[in-house]
Design a protein around this motif. Structure first.
Motif, PDB file in Angstrom:
ATOM      1  N   ARG A 259       0.830  -1.186   0.000  1.00 58.74           N
ATOM      2  CA  ARG A 259       0.000   0.000   0.000  1.00 58.74           C
ATOM      3  C   ARG A 259       0.873   1.246   0.000  1.00 58.74           C
ATOM      4  N   THR A 260       0.479   2.241  -0.789  1.00 54.55           N
ATOM      5  CA  THR A 260       1.186   3.516  -0.825  1.00 54.55           C
ATOM      6  C   THR A 260       0.154   4.629  -0.774  1.00 54.55           C
ATOM      7  N   PRO A 261       0.495   5.799  -0.229  1.00 56.26           N
ATOM      8  CA  PRO A 261      -0.442   6.928  -0.263  1.00 56.26           C
ATOM      9  C   PRO A 261      -0.795   7.304  -1.696  1.00 56.26           C
ATOM     10  N   SER A 262      -1.916   7.991  -1.870  1.00 55.10           N
ATOM     11  CA  SER A 262      -2.468   8.252  -3.200  1.00 55.10           C
ATOM     12  C   SER A 262      -1.489   8.953  -4.116  1.00 55.10           C
ATOM     13  N   LYS A 263      -0.688   9.882  -3.589  1.00 56.89           N
ATOM     14  CA  LYS A 263       0.197  10.634  -4.460  1.00 56.89           C
ATOM     15  C   LYS A 263       1.404   9.824  -4.904  1.00 56.89           C
ATOM     16  N   GLY A 264       1.565   8.636  -4.349  1.00 56.16           N
ATOM     17  CA  GLY A 264       2.601   7.744  -4.854  1.00 56.16           C
ATOM     18  C   GLY A 264       2.157   7.006  -6.098  1.00 56.16           C
ATOM     19  N   VAL A 265       0.865   7.122  -6.448  1.00 57.34           N
ATOM     20  CA  VAL A 265       0.340   6.486  -7.660  1.00 57.34           C
ATOM     21  C   VAL A 265      -0.395   7.524  -8.507  1.00 57.34           C
ATOM     22  N   SER A 266       0.124   8.743  -8.542  1.00 60.80           N
ATOM     23  CA  SER A 266      -0.576   9.822  -9.235  1.00 60.80           C
ATOM     24  C   SER A 266      -0.717   9.544 -10.732  1.00 60.80           C
ATOM     25  N   SER A 267       0.279   8.898 -11.345  1.00 62.06           N
ATOM     26  CA  SER A 267       0.184   8.587 -12.770  1.00 62.06           C
ATOM     27  C   SER A 267      -0.915   7.556 -13.023  1.00 62.06           C
ATOM     28  N   ALA A 268      -0.997   6.525 -12.176  1.00 63.71           N
ATOM     29  CA  ALA A 268      -2.071   5.533 -12.313  1.00 63.71           C
ATOM     30  C   ALA A 268      -3.431   6.183 -12.059  1.00 63.71           C
ATOM     31  N   ASP A 269      -3.486   7.124 -11.130  1.00 66.00           N
ATOM     32  CA  ASP A 269      -4.732   7.837 -10.859  1.00 66.00           C
ATOM     33  C   ASP A 269      -5.170   8.619 -12.095  1.00 66.00           C
ATOM     34  N   TRP A 270      -4.219   9.228 -12.790  1.00 68.61           N
ATOM     35  CA  TRP A 270      -4.555   9.961 -14.020  1.00 68.61           C
ATOM     36  C   TRP A 270      -5.161   9.001 -15.047  1.00 68.61           C
ATOM     37  N   LEU A 271      -4.552   7.812 -15.202  1.00 69.30           N
ATOM     38  CA  LEU A 271      -5.067   6.839 -16.160  1.00 69.30           C
ATOM     39  C   LEU A 271      -6.458   6.355 -15.768  1.00 69.30           C
ATOM     40  N   ALA A 272      -6.677   6.138 -14.447  1.00 73.37           N
ATOM     41  CA  ALA A 272      -7.984   5.665 -13.985  1.00 73.37           C
ATOM     42  C   ALA A 272      -9.068   6.702 -14.274  1.00 73.37           C
ATOM     43  N   LYS A 273      -8.757   7.969 -14.027  1.00 72.55           N
ATOM     44  CA  LYS A 273      -9.734   9.020 -14.329  1.00 72.55           C
ATOM     45  C   LYS A 273      -9.968   9.127 -15.831  1.00 72.55           C
ATOM     46  N   GLN A 274      -8.921   8.934 -16.609  1.00 73.28           N
ATOM     47  CA  GLN A 274      -9.072   8.929 -18.063  1.00 73.28           C
ATOM     48  C   GLN A 274      -9.987   7.790 -18.493  1.00 73.28           C
ATOM     49  N   GLY A 275      -9.811   6.604 -17.871  1.00 75.74           N
ATOM     50  CA  GLY A 275     -10.679   5.477 -18.192  1.00 75.74           C
ATOM     51  C   GLY A 275     -12.124   5.737 -17.838  1.00 75.74           C
ATOM     52  N   ALA A 276     -12.365   6.384 -16.676  1.00 79.50           N
ATOM     53  CA  ALA A 276     -13.738   6.675 -16.256  1.00 79.50           C
ATOM     54  C   ALA A 276     -14.406   7.698 -17.161  1.00 79.50           C
ATOM     55  N   ASN A 277     -13.618   8.593 -17.737  1.00 78.95           N
ATOM     56  CA  ASN A 277     -14.181   9.643 -18.587  1.00 78.95           C
ATOM     57  C   ASN A 277     -14.404   9.182 -20.017  1.00 78.95           C
ATOM     58  N   ASP A 278     -13.752   8.067 -20.411  1.00 76.05           N
ATOM     59  CA  ASP A 278     -13.943   7.530 -21.763  1.00 76.05           C
ATOM     60  C   ASP A 278     -15.024   6.460 -21.748  1.00 76.05           C
ATOM     61  N   VAL A 279     -15.284   5.913 -22.921  1.00 71.45           N
ATOM     62  CA  VAL A 279     -16.241   4.800 -23.029  1.00 71.45           C
ATOM     63  C   VAL A 279     -15.544   3.544 -23.530  1.00 71.45           C
ATOM     64  N   ASP A 280     -14.221   3.590 -23.658  1.00 68.38           N
ATOM     65  CA  ASP A 280     -13.480   2.425 -24.142  1.00 68.38           C
ATOM     66  C   ASP A 280     -13.239   1.450 -22.996  1.00 68.38           C
ATOM     67  N   ALA A 281     -13.544   0.168 -23.244  1.00 70.90           N
ATOM     68  CA  ALA A 281     -13.322  -0.847 -22.215  1.00 70.90           C
ATOM     69  C   ALA A 281     -11.836  -1.046 -21.942  1.00 70.90           C
ATOM     70  N   LEU A 282     -10.990  -0.773 -22.942  1.00 69.84           N
ATOM     71  CA  LEU A 282      -9.549  -0.958 -22.755  1.00 69.84           C
ATOM     72  C   LEU A 282      -8.776  -0.051 -23.694  1.00 69.84           C
ATOM     73  N   LYS A 283      -7.798   0.653 -23.146  1.00 71.44           N
ATOM     74  CA  LYS A 283      -6.837   1.426 -23.922  1.00 71.44           C
ATOM     75  C   LYS A 283      -5.446   0.991 -23.498  1.00 71.44           C
ATOM     76  N   ILE A 284      -4.567   0.775 -24.467  1.00 73.38           N
ATOM     77  CA  ILE A 284      -3.183   0.383 -24.189  1.00 73.38           C
ATOM     78  C   ILE A 284      -2.288   1.568 -24.535  1.00 73.38           C
ATOM     79  N   TRP A 285      -1.463   1.981 -23.586  1.00 76.28           N
ATOM     80  CA  TRP A 285      -0.600   3.145 -23.756  1.00 76.28           C
ATOM     81  C   TRP A 285       0.847   2.675 -23.882  1.00 76.28           C
ATOM     82  N   LEU A 286       1.340   2.531 -25.116  1.00 74.21           N
ATOM     83  CA  LEU A 286       2.739   2.161 -25.313  1.00 74.21           C
ATOM     84  C   LEU A 286       3.666   3.327 -24.977  1.00 74.21           C
ATOM     85  N   LEU A 287       3.148   4.538 -25.076  1.00 73.94           N
ATOM     86  CA  LEU A 287       3.845   5.735 -24.633  1.00 73.94           C
ATOM     87  C   LEU A 287       2.957   6.458 -23.636  1.00 73.94           C
ATOM     88  N   PRO A 288       3.525   7.172 -22.668  1.00 67.61           N
ATOM     89  CA  PRO A 288       2.677   7.888 -21.709  1.00 67.61           C
ATOM     90  C   PRO A 288       1.851   8.946 -22.406  1.00 67.61           C
TER      91      PRO A 288
END
Length: 661
Positions: A364-393
Motif C-alpha cells: 500500500r502507498t499513499p495516493s500521491k505515490g500512484v498519481s500517474s495511475a490515478d490519471w489513467l484511472a480518471k481517463q478510463g472513467a471519462n472515456d467509453v473504451d473498455a480498454l486502452k493500451i498506452w505504449l507511450l505515456p
C-alpha cells in the motif's frame, strides 16, 4: 552526406488504412526459418501480430509465406483497406507480376495473388529493412521457437524500443550492410544499395536498440533537468523523508513497479481503472486504462489490481513490486480469502495470479505515490473504451506527473484530492487515510472494519433502490490448466441448431475453437453435443488439465451425475461424454452464467447460421475480437438479480453488521 533513401523512419499509413508489415528470416547457422507479421492502425497503434516456425527452408519461401499469412490475417480481421510492406524486393516483384507457372513456389505465389484479387483495397510495396524492424523481430522469434503459430494480442516485451521508435518516427541511418543506427549530427558517406534478398545478415538489432535507448534517455534526462531547474524548491521545501510529503520511489534493481488505481466519478455512475509499468530506472514500459460502468470504488480498485498483474505477467515480468493506494484492497488480497465477501471471486483470481511462479509484492502507498495511475484511472472513467493500451505515456502526463516521479519531486498529501509539487506544507497526522509505521495496528483494523461495514451497507441500499445487477466476467483458469467454454444454440422457428467450443490457456490466450451445424436437434441436444465435441477437441490437442464451462445447468447436472442414463433420449451422447471424462486426465465440468460464456455462444450461433458441419478456428474470428478482449481483460457483464436475492443478502449483511457493532 547520406542519401535520402538511407535515412528512413516508419510513417503511419494513410487515414483509414491499416499497415501490414511482413518478414521472413533464415538463420545462417542452423538453417531454421521463421516468419513474422503485424498489423498497425493509421495512428501506429498495435492491432495484432503473428509469428511461426517454418523448418528448414529458403529465405525466399519464408518471405513469400509471411506475405501470404499476413494478408490472410488482415482479411480475417475484417480489414478492407490495407498497405502491406515487405523488405524483400524479389518477393514483391514476383507476386506483383504475371504468375510464372514454372517457378518452384508457383503455388504459394498463386495463393497470394488470389488473396490480392479479393474485394478489398490492398497495396503491396517494398520497404527498407530498417523500416521493418518489428516484423523482423517477430520472424526471428518464430525461427527460434518450435511453435507453428503464435498470436500476439500485445507486442512482445523486447519490441518495446522498436515500437517507440516507429511511433515517434525516429529515423534510422540505413547503410545496407545489415545494420541501422540512430541518426546523429555527424555526416555519413553514402553507399551503393545491395539487393535486398541477399540480406538476412543477422544484424545486431540489440545494438541498435541499445544506442537508440541511450539517445532517448539522454534527451529525456536533459528535458527533466531543465524542468527541475525551473522548479524553485527553496531551503524550506520538504524532503522525501519528511512527514506529509510523498514521492514516487524507484524499485530495487531488477524489479519492475506496477502502479494500479481505480477511480469513481463524483456522480457515482462512471468508474474506471488505470495501471502502468515502469522499470527500475523509472522509465515507462506500458500502461492500460478502461471504463467499468456503474460499479463501486472497491470493485474498480480490485479490477485495476487484477488487470495490472495480468499485464505484468503477459509482458514477461517475473520480479514485480505492485503499489495500490487502497488499504482495503491490499488487506483483502494479502489475507485469507473470505468466501462470503461480495467480490470473493475477484479476490480469488488475484490470489491465484499472485501464486504463480514469480516474485511479486503487493504494498500500500499513499495516493500521491500512484498519481500517474490515478490519471489513467480518471481517463478510463471519462472515456467509453473498455480498454486502452498506452505504449507511450499520454501527453498530459509526460512532464506534469512522469517528470515529478522520475525526479522524486515530493508532493504534499492533503487527502483532499489536490496536491502541489515542491511546497513546504506539512499535514496533520489525524486523517483516516494516513498510513504510518507508528500507527496502532488495532486502530487500522478498526478503521478497516468500519469502512467495510459502511460499504456493505451502502451496497445493500443501492441494491434495494435500483435492483443492482450481478457482475459476471470470464476468469482465467488456474496455472497449468486450460479452459474449455462450450455452448449450444437452437433457433426454434428455423429449426436450426449449432454448437461452439473454444480453448484458452491459463493466460486467457486463444488456442483453438470449433463450431458446426446440427441437424434434427434441440436445445438440450445442442448443449450436450457441444460438451462432447469440446472434450474430444481438448483431448486431441494433448490437454490433460482442463476446466470445462457450460451455461446449461441441466447439462452440467446430467454429465456430473454418474447415474444410469440408459433410458434418456440422448443416452448415446451422455455415454460418450462419460467415457471422455473417465480418461486419464484431470477435468472438471462446471456451470457458468451466460454472460461468462459469450465467446462460445458466438461460435454456436455462427454454427447454427451456416450449413457447415465443422469449422476449425485456428485464429479467433475478427467479429469476436471485442468479446475475446473483454474476456481476456476481465471486463464485467451485468446480469439482473431478483428481489429475493437482494433480500437474502440484506438480511445476511445486516446481521453481520450488527455483530460487528
Amino acid at each position: 552526406m547520406a542519401s535520402l533513401l538511407s535515412c528512413s523512419s516508419l510513417p503511419s499509413p494513410r487515414q483509414g488504412f491499416t499497415k501490414l508489415n511482413v518478414n521472413g528470416w533464415l538463420s545462417d547457422t542452423d538453417h531454421r526459418a521463421g516468419f513474422g507479421c503485424h498489423l498497425t492502425n493509421d495512428c501506429g497503434g498495435w492491432l495484432v501480430g503473428i509469428s511461426g516456425f517454418l523448418g528448414n527452408t529458403s529465405i525466399l519461401y519464408a518471405e513469400l509465406f509471411a506475405v501470404e499469412r499476413g494478408l490472410l490475417l488482415a482479411w480475417d480481421w475484417g480489414i478492407r483497406k490495407l498497405l502491406c510492406h515487405s523488405d524483400s524486393l524479389m518477393a514483391v516483384t514476383l507476386v506483383s507480376d504475371h504468375l510464372d507457372y514454372h517457378h518452384q513456389y508457383a503455388g504459394l505465389m498463386a495463393d497470394i495473388q488470389n488473396l490480392l484479387g479479393r474485394d478489398w483495397e490492398v497495396q503491396l510495396q517494398h520497404t527498407l529493412r530498417g523500416m521493418n524492424s518489428c516484423a523482423d523481430l517477430l520472424a526471428k522469434k518464430g525461427a527460434r521457437d518450435d511453435d507453428a503459430l503464435k498470436v500476439w494480442l500485445l507486442p512482445p516485451l523486447p519490441m518495446k524500443c522498436l515500437m517507440i521508435n516507429d511511433s515517434m518516427d525516429i529515423p534510422c541511418d540505413y547503410d545496407y550492410t545489415g545494420t541501422s543506427n540512430a541518426v546523429s549530427s555527424s555526416t555519413s558517406s553514402s553507399t551503393e544499395p545491395l539487393d535486398e534478398d541477399t540480406k538476412n545478415l543477422d544484424y545486431d538489432s540489440d545494438a541498435k536498440n541499445s544506442k537508440m535507448q541511450v539517445r532517448i534517455e539522454e534527451e529525456l534526462t536533459q528535458a527533466l533537468t531543465s524542468r527541475m531547474a525551473s522548479i524553485h524548491l527553496g531551503s524550506s521545501s520538504p524532503s522525501r523523508h519528511e512527514p506529509g510529503t510523498v514521492s514516487w520511489e524507484f524499485t530495487p534493481e531488477g524489479f519492475t513497479k506496477l502502479n494500479v488505481e481505480g477511480s469513481l466519478c463524483e456522480s457515482h455512475d462512471r468508474a474506471g481503472f488505470g495501471c502502468l509499468l515502469k522499470d527500475d530506472c523509472g522509465a515507462w514500459i506500458v500502461g492500460i486504462s478502461g471504463f467499468l460502468g456503474n460499479v463501486s470504488i472497491l470493485y474498480a480498485e480490485l479490477i485495476a489490481l487484477k488487470r495490472g498483474l495480468i499485464l505484468a505477467w503477459d509482458w514477461g515480468i517475473r520480479m514485480l513490486l505492485c503499489h495500490s493506494d487502497s488499504l482495503m484492497v491490499v488487506s483483502l488480497v494479502s489475507g485469507d480469502l473470505d468466501y462470503h465477501h461480495e467480490y470473493a471471486g475477484l479476490v480469488a483470481d488475484i490470489q491465484n495470479l499472485l501464486e504463480r511462479d514469480w516474485e511479486v509484492h503487493v504494498e500500500r502507498t499513499p495516493s500521491k505515490g500512484v498519481s500517474s495511475a490515478d490519471w489513467l484511472a480518471k481517463q478510463g472513467a471519462n472515456d467509453v473504451d473498455a480498454l486502452k493500451i498506452w505504449l507511450l505515456p499520454p501527453l498530459p502526463m509526460n512532464f506534469s506527473l512522469m517528470g515529478e516521479d522520475s525526479m522524486d519531486v515530493p508532493c504534499v498529501y492533503d487527502f483532499t484530492g489536490k496536491y502541489e509539487a515542491g511546497t513546504s506544507l506539512i499535514i496533520s497526522s489525524t486523517d483516516e487515510d494516513t498510513e504510518n509505521p507508528d500507527y496502532d495496528l488495532e486502530l487500522i483494523e478498526a478503521k478497516k472494519a468500519i469502512m467495510q461495514a459502511r460499504m456493505e451497507e451502502e451496497l445493500i441500499q443501492a441494491q434495494l433502490a435500483q435492483d443492482e445487477p450481478r457482475i459476471v466476467c470470464w476468469v482465467c483458469p488456474p496455472q497449468g490448466f486450460a479452459k474449455l467454454n462450450v455452448d449450444g444454440s437452437f433457433y426454434e422457428k428455423q429449426q436450426k441448431a449449432g454448437f461452439g467450443c473454444l480453448l484458452r490457456d491459463d493466460c486467457g490466450t486463444w488456442v483453438v475453437g470449433i463450431s458446426g451445424f446440427l441437424e434434427n436437434s434441440s436445445t438440450l441436444h445442442a448443449e450436450l453435443a457441444a460438451v462432447e465435441r469440446g472434450l474430444l477437441l481438448a483431448w486431441d490437442w494433448g490437454i490433460r488439465k482442463l476446466i470445462c464451462h457450460s451455461d446449461s445447468m441441466t447439462v452440467v447436472s446430467l454429465v456430473s451425475n454418474g447415474g444410469n442414463h440408459d433410458r434418456h433420449q440422448f443416452a448415446g451422447l451422455l455415454a460418450n461424454i462419460q467415457e471422455l471424462l473417465q480418461r486419464d486426465w484431470q477435468v472438471q465440468v462446471e456451470h457458468t452464467l451466460r454472460e461468462g460464456n459469450s465467446c462460445a455462444d458466438w461460435l454456436a450461433k455462427d454454427g447454427a447460421k451456416d450449413d457447415v458441419v465443422l469449422k476449425v478456428w485456428l485464429l479467433a474470428p475478427p467479429s469476436m475480437g471485442d468479446l475475446l478482449m473483454d474476456d481476456f481483460m476481465g471486463v464485467p457483464s451485468l446480469r439482473p438479480s431478483n428481489q429475493k436475492t437482494v433480500s437474502k443478502l440484506e438480511r445476511a449483511v445486516r446481521a453481520r453488521l450488527r455483530g460487528k457493532r
